[in-house]
Design an enzyme around this catalytic site. Sequence first.
Site, PDB file in Angstrom:
ATOM      1  CD  GLU A 301      41.158  57.542 -16.012  1.00  0.00           C
ATOM      2  OE1 GLU A 301      40.455  57.183 -15.060  1.00  0.00           O
ATOM      3  OE2 GLU A 301      40.853  57.276 -17.196  1.00  0.00           O
ATOM      4  CG  HIS A 327      24.621  83.762  -9.961  1.00  0.00           C
ATOM      5  ND1 HIS A 327      24.216  85.024  -9.577  1.00  0.00           N
ATOM      6  CD2 HIS A 327      24.638  83.758 -11.317  1.00  0.00           C
ATOM      7  CE1 HIS A 327      23.960  85.742 -10.677  1.00  0.00           C
ATOM      8  NE2 HIS A 327      24.221  85.002 -11.740  1.00  0.00           N
ATOM      9  CE  LYS A 441      38.850  49.937 -13.885  1.00  0.00           C
ATOM     10  NZ  LYS A 441      39.037  49.625 -15.298  1.00  0.00           N
TER      11      LYS A 441
HETATM   12  O1  PA5 Z   1      40.107  56.160 -19.778  1.00  0.00           O
HETATM   13  C1  PA5 Z   1      40.066  55.022 -19.349  1.00  0.00           C
HETATM   14  O2  PA5 Z   1      40.809  54.132 -19.790  1.00  0.00           O
HETATM   15  C2  PA5 Z   1      39.097  54.612 -18.265  1.00  0.00           C
HETATM   16  O3  PA5 Z   1      38.402  55.687 -17.731  1.00  0.00           O
HETATM   17  C3  PA5 Z   1      38.103  53.612 -18.803  1.00  0.00           C
HETATM   18  O4  PA5 Z   1      37.386  54.189 -19.856  1.00  0.00           O
HETATM   19  C4  PA5 Z   1      37.138  53.134 -17.731  1.00  0.00           C
HETATM   20  O5  PA5 Z   1      37.841  52.659 -16.615  1.00  0.00           O
HETATM   21  C5  PA5 Z   1      36.238  52.028 -18.275  1.00  0.00           C
HETATM   22  O6  PA5 Z   1      37.013  50.988 -18.784  1.00  0.00           O
HETATM   23  P1  PA5 Z   1      36.449  49.915 -19.775  1.00  0.00           P
HETATM   24  O7  PA5 Z   1      36.102  50.584 -21.052  1.00  0.00           O
HETATM   25  O8  PA5 Z   1      37.541  48.927 -19.947  1.00  0.00           O
HETATM   26  O9  PA5 Z   1      35.250  49.314 -19.111  1.00  0.00           O
END
Ligand code: PA5
Length: 472
Positions: A301, A327, A441
């Site tokens: 990410e 394996h 989203k």
């Molecule tokens: O790393 C990130 O920013 C995302 O993976 C968030 O952690 C995830 O989308 C959850 O977001 P939030 O903490 O706002 O619910």
Amino acid sequence: MKNYLDKNWKNSMRVKFDYNNMMQEFIGEEGFTKEEIDACMPLAKKSFDLLNSSRGTGMVGWTELPYNQDEVVKDINAYAEEVKGKFEYFVVLGIGGSALGPIAAFQALKHLHYNDLPKEKRGGPKFYVEDNIDPERMSALFDVIEPEKTLFNVVSKSGATSETMAQYLIIFDVLKKKLGKDLGEHIVCTTSKDSGNLIKIAKEENYKCFYIPDGVGGRFSELCPVGLLSLAILDIDICEILEGAKFMDEICQKADFTNPALMFAVTEYLAMQKGRNISVMMPYSDGLKFMSDWYAQLWAESLGKFNSSGVSVGQTPVKALGVTDQHSQVQLYVEGPSDKVVTFLNVERFRTTVEIPHGLEQFPDVSFLSGHTLNELIQTEQFSTAYALSTHGKMNNEIILPEINAFTLGEYLFMLELATGYAGGMLDVNTYNQPGVEAGKNATYAIFNKKGYEEKKKELLNAPKKKSDYIC
Ligand code: PA5
């Protein structure tokens, strides 16, 4: 005195990065020369300087978490003490960065069958992290917990994530039916102090809150209340994990070959330039099994996106487990395309030793194992897998933890967070955003008719319809 206050103990717990098997000397011409690494160091230094000069600002608040949380730690520990013995179950509701760290740290630091232990051996509440919204899983949760004996930690920095807020609505409804207005003690929120709906809800309902600092994004949040609260409630010394992170930060003070986080970034960056676009994280330890899920999110990410020239960059993380995946996937790693770097996550000393007893002497192909330990076997198999990869010219490296404990975990987390920060600078991306996630989203919001997403809804309605010709 706590171990982690002792300099010698800390040095004995130093987490190390070994990249010998990325070098030509060890894997032949597929590897790097020393000159190639040297040539990359100016770019690495630039990125190191950039990260250093951004520390504590913007979205680089995570670098300061080992240093600026004295009050937070006190508050968390006081709350953990207050709720001790009051609840049989502790459930985290959150997803992505709000869940992967807690899952990984729980697996690493508690008994591997913690929830199955009898209460007196467990010593704390049963622990569940409900990240996914599979309806079967949510309903299964209510078959194994008693809501009136449960503390729910709702974790969302934005306070807007559909998955987490849907789960909140569900547990609120269940608790209200069971407990009426006394439900407040069963919910704690971990969220942003002043933005998003969760904080507004928490204030209205008078829930206890812990805050995610503005400059700490989800995937960099394990060392703030997102991770610390669960650990404290599970009776882990949260100062130890922060001390481990601090120790790693001290080790990584220079932009040179002594900095394991920088060398991880440099070698992965160079590997990407040579077409190694897959990064396999393969712990040889069940305790560290979910550290690869945590790493996968952090690396994917943060780095998988357009760079400032609009070019797609990044490395696809793959999760594997030693020896299980020997394996399963290792055949591909050894003889398949040279498109990956395999990172082994090794433990020098396991917390227990299991001997392989004597017996079956009439079967020499079995009895050769006798007199050894499972510890020796797992470590030997890791060595042998690395050897097989290396003799086939496949890049591999090792992150070595002397033991698994809160201190070494803090080191590991901080090392990879730093490495991600450095790699992001070298790849010239914005390490801290996730526009690709937002796109999905937003489409969900539009389909659910959320206010403000009307244009998106129109776009979706005009999208090409699927053809039955391509469904069989
Ligand atoms: O790393 C990130 O920013 C995302 O993976 C968030 O952690 C995830 O989308 C959850 O977001 P939030 O903490 O706002 O619910």
